[in-house]
Design a protein around this motif. Structure first.
Motif, short mmCIF file in Angstrom:
data_model
loop_
_atom_site.label_atom_id
_atom_site.label_comp_id
_atom_site.label_asym_id
_atom_site.label_seq_id
_atom_site.Cartn_x
_atom_site.Cartn_y
_atom_site.Cartn_z
N SER A 185 0.81 -1.21 0.00
CA SER A 185 0.00 0.00 0.00
C SER A 185 0.85 1.27 0.00
O SER A 185 0.49 2.26 -0.65
CB SER A 185 -0.96 0.01 1.20
N LEU B 3 -9.43 -3.52 9.18
CA LEU B 3 -10.89 -3.52 9.12
C LEU B 3 -11.39 -4.95 9.32
O LEU B 3 -10.97 -5.86 8.59
CB LEU B 3 -11.36 -2.98 7.77
N VAL C 132 -8.49 -6.70 6.79
CA VAL C 132 -7.95 -5.83 5.75
C VAL C 132 -7.19 -4.66 6.40
O VAL C 132 -7.78 -3.89 7.17
CB VAL C 132 -9.06 -5.27 4.85
N TYR D 62 -5.72 -1.12 7.22
CA TYR D 62 -6.17 0.23 6.91
C TYR D 62 -5.34 0.90 5.81
O TYR D 62 -5.88 1.59 4.95
CB TYR D 62 -6.18 1.11 8.17
N LEU E 116 -6.72 -0.02 2.50
CA LEU E 116 -7.97 0.67 2.20
C LEU E 116 -7.70 2.10 1.76
O LEU E 116 -8.32 2.61 0.81
CB LEU E 116 -8.88 0.67 3.44
#
Length: 330
Positions: free
Chosen positions: A61, A174, A178, A180, A183
């Motif tokens: 990410s 989450l 998942v 953060y 996301l």
């Protein structure tokens, strides 16, 4: 003799569709990503587990967020290699302000302010003064890294207040699944992909990167567009820096070392042209995921880091070469 509708539908539509799919680099990248995942799923029993897959997404990410900004700069016809040092630099005001005020919001604001300043400097020097953007951002990279070393004394600055909200930002999940950061990365990807594909600014970036002179004659402010792209890149790299600082729980002077090469490699692998005007943010994101899953899978096979680097390098060169070959096809 003109073709009948039925003949056209059965004879020409199918090759046309295949040709469109072949030329869309995202399709090939999706296939490559699935092939990488399938190979390592067969090679390792622990690769295709929820825990491992989500861990890879969390690690990818940071490069994906920064990669979106770098890809936008590349599409505009410029280069930004300062993101690695910026990731380390923004953690200093973030942690320092948080320690002094016990406020996450103020810490983030301070980090974003530094990122904004770096983007303004890079954009002004490259877009308005005409200094080569590779040289400009390479200089920024060294200045920021040297500044981090000088300020920290090459020692980590710890997060003394240990706010739970700050910890959760980079480490929370989450539904406990998942991460953060993943996301946040996908949300930013969707927002900027929409802007690049469907808004006027995106069309301007592609036009400026494709042919600056034609874009100028069309009424676009070439310098302003490029200037804005540098600011976007620096702000997105700042977001990556904030998330990394949350994970580390401190401002670390060696954070982000080599990060710029990881991001640039993934963006190029994703089909974003170094010459400008070509590429997509989804392609860049897929490039990040391919390299992330590849690195993770090779690590699970206990392959030495040196060989991981060699294999990754060959894959990047092959991908760029194949992309260049496709562009030269009639």
């Amino acid at each position: 003799m003109p073709q009948s509708p039925s003949l056209s539908a059965s004879g020409s539509a199918s090759p046309g569709l295949a040709r469109i799919l072949f030329r869309r680099s995202e399709i090939g990248l999706v296939v490559a990503l699935l092939a990488v995942i399938l190979f390592f799923a067969l090679a390792s029993d622990t690769f295709l587990t929820v825990r491992n897959l989500t861990n890879v997404l969390g690690q990818a990410s940071l490069a994906m967020i920064a990669g979106v900004g770098v890809a936008i700069v590349f599409i505009s016809g410029e280069v930004d290699v300062s993101v690695g040092s910026l990731v380390a630099a923004v953690a200093i005001p973030l942690i320092t302000v948080m320690n002094a005020t016990e406020s996450l919001a103020l810490g983030i604001a301070a980090a974003l302010a530094l990122g904004l300043c770096v983007g303004i400097v890079n954009g002004f020097l490259a877009a308005y003064l005409g200094i080569n953007s590779l040289i400009t951002t390479l200089g920024t990279l060294f200045i920021l890294r040297g500044g981090v070393y000088l300020y920290t004394g090459q020692k980590a600055i710890p997060d003394d207040v240990m706010l739970e909200s700050f910890f959760q930002l980079g480490n929370g999940r989450l539904f406990e699944v998942v991460p953060y950061p993943a996301l946040i990365a996908f949300a930013l990807l969707l927002v900027f992909a929409y802007v690049m594909r469907h808004r006027t600014f995106g069309r301007k970036v592609y036009a400026v990167g494709g042919n600056p002179e034609v874009a100028r004659l069309a009424g676009y402010d070439v310098k302003r567009v490029k200037f804005t792209c540098f600011i976007i890149s620096s702000l997105l790299a700042t977001v990556s820096g904030i998330l990394l600082a949350s994970r580390l729980g401190s401002a670390v002077h060696v954070a982000g070392l080599g990060f710029e090469f990881q991001v640039v490699a993934a963006v190029v692998l994703g089909g974003v042209s170094l010459s400008g005007g070509v590429g997509s943010l989804f392609g860049a994101a897929l490039g990040v995921l391919i390299l992330s899953f590849l690195s993770n899978g090779l690590g699970m096979l206990d392959l030495a880091t040196e060989w991981q680097l060699v294999i990754t390098g060959f894959i990047i060169i092959a991908a760029v070469g194949f992309d260049e070959w496709k562009r030269r096809q009639p």
